[in-house]
Enzyme design. Structure first.
Site, PDB file in Angstrom:
ATOM      1  N   TYR A 180      22.552 -15.327 -28.263  1.00 32.20           N
ATOM      2  CA  TYR A 180      21.886 -14.276 -28.520  1.00 32.20           C
ATOM      3  C   TYR A 180      22.105 -12.979 -27.244  1.00 32.20           C
ATOM      4  O   TYR A 180      22.446 -13.333 -26.547  1.00 32.20           O
ATOM      5  CB  TYR A 180      20.522 -14.252 -29.116  1.00 32.20           C
ATOM      6  CG  TYR A 180      20.514 -15.390 -30.169  1.00 32.20           C
ATOM      7  CD1 TYR A 180      21.235 -15.258 -31.287  1.00 32.20           C
ATOM      8  CD2 TYR A 180      19.611 -16.523 -30.322  1.00 32.20           C
ATOM      9  CE1 TYR A 180      21.189 -15.944 -32.379  1.00 32.20           C
ATOM     10  CE2 TYR A 180      19.602 -17.309 -31.174  1.00 32.20           C
ATOM     11  CZ  TYR A 180      20.000 -17.163 -32.480  1.00 32.20           C
ATOM     12  OH  TYR A 180      20.180 -17.896 -33.465  1.00 32.20           O
ATOM     13  N   CYS A 351      17.043 -36.873 -37.388  1.00 27.31           N
ATOM     14  CA  CYS A 351      18.345 -36.634 -38.497  1.00 27.31           C
ATOM     15  C   CYS A 351      18.538 -35.252 -38.508  1.00 27.31           C
ATOM     16  O   CYS A 351      19.690 -34.907 -39.274  1.00 27.31           O
ATOM     17  CB  CYS A 351      17.619 -37.377 -39.889  1.00 27.31           C
ATOM     18  SG  CYS A 351      16.097 -36.267 -40.315  1.00 27.31           S
TER      19      CYS A 351
END
Ligand code: ADP
Ligand code: SF4
Length: 690
Positions: A180, A351
């Site tokens: 960014y 996950c």
């Protein structure tokens, strides 16, 4: 129970500039998919973390002006005073529990496309992020920032910081990370300016310092000013005056910040999946920061173990234990440690389904915690459930993720629950999948539920119990829940991208065959059009077991969907290092004479590969035979005392584990509820003042 004194250090207050965090548990800024269009959902979601004991709770990324427009990704805005109230809902909610509220003010620079605002993107020298994945591609290159743009950026940051203060925030961020805008100034690839903002490290950090100073002036001593910074790239760049450019930057800015929030540079390493990274994987990059600055330091690393957290503090790595994922998987993690209930922590499994929600531009989901994002919308609290509304007994058939979650939530409500599992142990698909490369941590889905269920006297679990419709009719439960999972199909895949055409034969396998212990001949071709983890994990597993393996997929990448879960780069690396040959954009069309025939997905050009065993990882269908058998005997159900038969999880609609857990939880929440209350509340932006 009392807190273990070993963990007392985690509950010490920490001074951050003019404010004080009540403890060391810090819910860092993270994408949660909730924009200003969902202010009540957002406030409740963050309030739950504060209630669960996080001493600081932060927003996700909040754009400071319309030149930072990340649409269609779900970012928040603080563009004008009308946006203040939306954020104030959150700060009020967080403050109700004695926590501090932090806001991550953000400008995306050359990494965003301004698709909605249609303003040119800006970057230090006109360089853009040119991602190889279509989700992140754009067709317009940024404008190189001139002096006016720099002034405008600093003014926007200052204005946003003033509004943040009005909204009630305690900590205001400058965000120099992850590609960014302020980060772009720090790296010479983005920044080849020849003015005072380019060239030497001292020049490249100038904009960050100016943003920090403008923020500090804007908040007028009322809020702390934090710097979130990515240090991975800078750490490997040599410096003439320090061990690395990262050291140089930290030393140069130390006086300008109240809090260092340190992280890595790209989403797949910063928010690394457990398949490829362990708890605390950031330490080797950020361990030097505290040595260079007296200011408090927060960092993350998927910390779920209180001993690891204490280790981070004692060894002088971090002052505040940052968490995004562990605070999603268990918003009550700090409270559980405080109450001596560490064993109740619902540990994040790594996950990255949560991060996939952001890529999908929807509110956050979690495999372990089905209530996340549903605090306001459905009124689900992670730790509290409504008491049972009847004396009904419930039979849950199948003890996979769906059945276990369902039984647990029903048991907590106080229902009499019987779980019947055909296998010798509970866990369903997890029994096999957690033995595959990199998936051991997913076993926490089972372990946590097993541990919690053991404490419920009103839930009985029977293993080795494959029930038929006849048996269920004889058992006399009021409600029957079918959680019998799904099966993989031997279907091929058509040019229309639809699974079609069953391939029979002794050398054709599915993951179910491997789970049942099938032994394959080499060479193996793994044919994956499921696109999530299973195809690549099984390819890795087979290669590690000594097979020659080729991996074939009609998609452009291996495990193509895993771009959403930050796993794709590592999936490719893992296949490569296991010596697996990769064939993308390829459909299997035939298997004969020890060879598979492949057709290019777009050109139909044919090639052949040697193949003694073809493993198809493609379509899945519900195991709904038991449900069908009961439906066929619907007229007998009332006499058997059965009021309802309901499918959940994969037996209803095959999906990932996250879907199964959610489905099981929803059933349990909604049993005996008034149907009129079951639609979810729809959030909406707050009306603009007239
Ligand atoms: P889900 O992800 O929806 O929970 P799984 O496939 O992981 O689904 O788990 C389904 C479980 O249901 C498996 O453990 C399987 O052994 C069990 N099962 C399937 N049919 C029956 C049955 N007739 N009786 C009892 N258990 C069953
Ligand atoms: Fe952890 Fe997975 Fe939940 Fe994300 S979705 S918080 S990685 S368990």
């Amino acid at each position: 129970m009392a807190r273990n004194p070993r963990y007392d250090v985690l509950f010490e207050p920490v001074k951050i500039g003019p404010v004080t965090a009540p403890n060391r548990f810090y819910a860092v800024p993270h994408a949660a998919g909730m924009t200003n269009a969902m202010p009540h959902m957002r406030a409740s979601f963050r309030e739950t973390k504060a209630e669960g004991g996080w001493g600081v709770v932060c927003t996700g990324y909040v754009s400071i002006d319309p030149t930072a427009d990340d649409s269609p990704l779900p970012y928040a805005t603080l563009w004008d005073d009308d946006d203040i109230r939306s954020h104030a809902l959150m700060t009020e909610a967080v403050h109700r529990h004695g926590a501090l509220a932090g806001i991550e003010l953000w400008h995306g620079g050359g990494s965003v496309m301004n698709r909605t605002s249609r303003l040119p993107s800006i970057s230090p020298s006109g360089t853009s992020w040119m991602a190889t994945h279509v989700n992140f591609m754009g067709n317009q290159r940024p404008k190189a920032m001139d002096a006016d743009d720099i002034r405008a950026l600093i003014n926007s940051q200052a204005a946003a910081a003033r509004r943040a203060r009005s909204a009630g925030f305690d900590i205001v961020y400058v965000y120099a990370g992850m590609g960014y805008l302020p980060y772009e100034f720090l790296l010479p690839e983005w920044n080849f300016r020849t003015d005072a903002y380019g060239g030497s490290v001292a020049n490249r950090v100038r904009i960050v310092r100016e943003l920090l100073e403008a923020s500090r002036e804007a908040v007028a001593g009322k809020c702390a000013v934090a710097l979130r910074i990515s240090l991975e790239e800078l750490r490997v760049r040599p410096s003439e005056v320090a061990p690395s450019q990262a050291h140089e930057v930290v030393a140069l800015l130390s006086d300008a910040v109240d809090l260092w929030d340190v992280k890595l540079d790209s989403s797949p390493t910063d928010c690394a999946p457990s398949r490829f990274a362990v708890e605390g994987s950031h330490e080797k990059v950020i361990d030097f920061v505290k040595k260079l600055t007296p200011k408090p330091v927060v960092g993350v690393g998927r910390f779920t173990s209180p001993d690891t957290m204490v280790g981070q503090v004692r060894r002088g790595v971090l002052d505040l234990i940052g968490a995004a994922r562990p605070s999603i998987a268990d918003p009550f993690l700090p409270r559980k440690i405080d109450e001596g209930r560490e064993q109740d922590i619902r540990e994040c499994i790594g996950c990255n389904i949560c991060i996939s929600s952001w890529h999908d531009s929807v509110p956050v989901r979690c495999t372990q915690n089905p209530t996340i994002g549903e605090e306001w919308r459905r009124g689900w609290h992670p730790e509290r459930v409504a008491p049972a509304a009847s004396t009904s007994s419930v039979l849950v058939v199948g003890a996979g993720p769906a059945g276990l979650e369902c039984a647990l939530a029903l048991g907590r409500r106080g229902y009499e629950v019987t779980v019947a599992e055909a296998g010798e142990d509970i866990g369903g698909r997890l029994r096999f999948e957690t033995r595959l490369p990199g998936l051991a941590a997913w076993g926490r889905v089972l372990d946590w539920r097993r541990g919690q269920l053991q404490r419920l006297a009103n839930v009985d679990v029977y293993r080795g119990n494959r029930l038929s419709a006849e048996e269920i009719l004889g058992l006399g439960h009021t409600h029957v829940v079918i959680a019998t999972g799904a099966r993989w199909a031997r279907l091929l895949y058509s040019p229309l991208e639809i699974p079609v055409g069953e391939l029979e034969g002794p050398s054709v396998y599915t993951p179910d065959d491997l789970a049942a212990g099938a032994r394959l001949e080499s060479p193996v071709v793994v044919y994956d059009f499921d696109n999530y983890y299973m195809g690549s994990v099984l390819a890795e597993h087979l290669a590690k077991s000594g097979h020659g393996v080729s991996y074939v997929t009609p998609a452009g990448h291996a495990s193509a969907w895993t771009i959403m879960s930050n796993e794709q780069p590592q999936v490719h690396r893992a296949l490569h290092s296991a010596g697996i040959e990769l064939h993308t954009l390829s459909r299997v069309t035939a298997l004969a004479g020890g060879e598979v025939t492949l057709a290019n997905q777009f050109t139909d050009a044919a090639t052949r590969l040697p193949c003694a065993a073809l493993l198809i990882v493609g379509a899945r269908f519900a195991n709904d035979a038991l449900h069908g058998a009961l439906a066929a005997r619907a007229s007998e159900l009332p006499d058997a005392g059965i009021q309802s038969v309901t499918r959940i999880g994969d037996a209803l609609a095959p999906g990932a584990i996250v879907h199964a857990v959610y489905s099981g939880h929803r059933y349990a929440r909604e049993l005996d509820a008034d149907p009129a209350t079951l639609t979810y509340r729809r959030d909406a932006p707050l009306p603009r003042p007239t």
